[in-house]
Design a protein around this motif. Structure first.
Motif, mmCIF file in Angstrom:
data_model
loop_
_atom_site.group_PDB
_atom_site.id
_atom_site.type_symbol
_atom_site.label_atom_id
_atom_site.label_comp_id
_atom_site.label_asym_id
_atom_site.label_seq_id
_atom_site.Cartn_x
_atom_site.Cartn_y
_atom_site.Cartn_z
ATOM 1 N N ASP A 1 1.209 -2.056 1.622
ATOM 2 C CA ASP A 1 0.897 -3.312 0.928
ATOM 3 C C ASP A 1 2.175 -3.876 0.319
ATOM 4 O O ASP A 1 2.706 -3.333 -0.648
ATOM 5 C CB ASP A 1 -0.146 -3.075 -0.160
ATOM 6 C CG ASP A 1 -0.393 -4.300 -1.039
ATOM 7 O OD1 ASP A 1 0.095 -5.396 -0.707
ATOM 8 O OD2 ASP A 1 -1.089 -4.151 -2.064
ATOM 9 N N ARG A 2 2.655 -4.956 0.902
ATOM 10 C CA ARG A 2 3.791 -5.695 0.337
ATOM 11 C C ARG A 2 3.343 -7.026 -0.252
ATOM 12 O O ARG A 2 4.147 -7.769 -0.809
ATOM 13 C CB ARG A 2 4.839 -5.943 1.430
ATOM 14 C CG ARG A 2 6.077 -6.727 0.973
ATOM 15 C CD ARG A 2 7.007 -7.043 2.130
ATOM 16 N NE ARG A 2 8.119 -7.893 1.719
ATOM 17 C CZ ARG A 2 8.171 -9.210 1.924
ATOM 18 N NH1 ARG A 2 7.181 -9.837 2.552
ATOM 19 N NH2 ARG A 2 9.221 -9.912 1.518
ATOM 20 N N ALA A 3 2.058 -7.343 -0.154
ATOM 21 C CA ALA A 3 1.622 -8.720 -0.390
ATOM 22 C C ALA A 3 0.579 -8.906 -1.480
ATOM 23 O O ALA A 3 0.472 -10.002 -2.029
ATOM 24 C CB ALA A 3 1.046 -9.281 0.919
ATOM 25 N N VAL A 4 -0.197 -7.886 -1.788
ATOM 26 C CA VAL A 4 -1.407 -8.107 -2.588
ATOM 27 C C VAL A 4 -1.281 -7.635 -4.031
ATOM 28 O O VAL A 4 -1.651 -8.357 -4.964
ATOM 29 C CB VAL A 4 -2.621 -7.413 -1.927
ATOM 30 C CG1 VAL A 4 -3.869 -7.569 -2.795
ATOM 31 C CG2 VAL A 4 -2.877 -7.972 -0.537
ATOM 32 N N PHE A 5 -0.777 -6.427 -4.242
ATOM 33 C CA PHE A 5 -0.982 -5.776 -5.534
ATOM 34 C C PHE A 5 -0.407 -6.568 -6.699
ATOM 35 O O PHE A 5 -0.996 -6.601 -7.784
ATOM 36 C CB PHE A 5 -0.408 -4.352 -5.513
ATOM 37 C CG PHE A 5 -0.917 -3.505 -6.641
ATOM 38 C CD1 PHE A 5 -2.191 -2.960 -6.588
ATOM 39 C CD2 PHE A 5 -0.144 -3.273 -7.768
ATOM 40 C CE1 PHE A 5 -2.684 -2.201 -7.632
ATOM 41 C CE2 PHE A 5 -0.620 -2.509 -8.814
ATOM 42 C CZ PHE A 5 -1.899 -1.969 -8.750
ATOM 43 N N HIS A 6 0.738 -7.233 -6.511
ATOM 44 C CA HIS A 6 1.323 -7.935 -7.662
ATOM 45 C C HIS A 6 0.530 -9.183 -8.056
ATOM 46 O O HIS A 6 0.759 -9.733 -9.134
ATOM 47 C CB HIS A 6 2.803 -8.255 -7.467
ATOM 48 C CG HIS A 6 3.164 -8.927 -6.201
ATOM 49 N ND1 HIS A 6 4.332 -8.673 -5.534
ATOM 50 C CD2 HIS A 6 2.522 -9.854 -5.442
ATOM 51 C CE1 HIS A 6 4.417 -9.415 -4.465
ATOM 52 N NE2 HIS A 6 3.322 -10.137 -4.376
#
Length: 205
Positions: A112-117
């Motif tokens: 996951d590079r896109a969602v968690f932040h």
């Protein structure tokens, strides 16, 4: 369609993929950390929020044979399917919200590079962790990137949470062993620099 789905569909309708701030022609750090994980090429991997990312292209070329891409925007997934052509049939494309994800298998690696932040609400983070638990098992490796503590405060008009590596690992808790962490300076298509925090973990139980 939820407001979040329609928002991201509109982003991909109104802008070409190579102009959005998160675009990478080659996702070097993602590929490096996935490589460090050493999972077998036939093991199931999922890219969360991978939409129009080229990561799946590179993983296919490297011989990974059980790939899934999950994204809120079916428009983003359609962009990747069109780009891959016949090879798109080798990928499980999942249009939906990770917070409500009901997986049909357990993955060896979650990326996951896109969602968690974007999950600035603690309740949403708990739902994310619940989805990760449903989709993983002891031994599953987890590769997550967020904006670093000195990264942008907003992305695509939305507020984001920023993390140091230790802070990010702490959100996942003691069930996940921290294997490595690093930082990345991403240069956007517009020339700006964005700082990211990366961690790679292993689920222990």
């Amino acid at each position: 369609m939820s407001n979040r789905e329609s928002r991201w569909d509109e982003v991909y309708r109104s802008r070409s993929v190579d102009t959005v701030s998160w675009y990478q022609a080659r996702p070097t750090m993602s590929l490096a950390l996935i490589g460090h994980a050493g999972v077998p090429k036939g093991a199931p991997l999922i890219d969360v929020g991978g939409g129009a990312s080229s990561l799946v292209d590179h993983l296919l070329r490297e011989g990974h044979a059980d790939l899934a891409v999950l994204d809120l925007s079916d428009g983003a997934l359609a962009t990747s399917r069109e780009r891959l052509g016949d090879a798109a049939g080798q990928v499980d494309w999942i249009a939906g919200d990770v917070l409500a994800f009901a997986p049909t298998k357990r993955y060896a690696l979650w990326h996951d590079r896109a969602v968690f932040h974007f999950l600035v609400d603690a309740g949403e983070r708990r739902r994310y962790l619940d989805a990760l638990r449903r989709a993983s098992q002891a031994g599953t490796q987890v590769v997550v990137a967020t904006f670093a503590e000195d990264g942008p405060e907003r992305c695509s008009g939305l507020p984001v949470a920023r993390y140091r590596a230790a802070e990010l690992h702490a959100v996942f808790g003691a069930d996940y062993e921290l294997l490595e962490s690093t930082r990345e300076t991403h240069r956007t298509p517009g020339g700006a620099e964005q700082h990211f925090t990366w961690i790679r973990m292993r689920r222990l139980r």
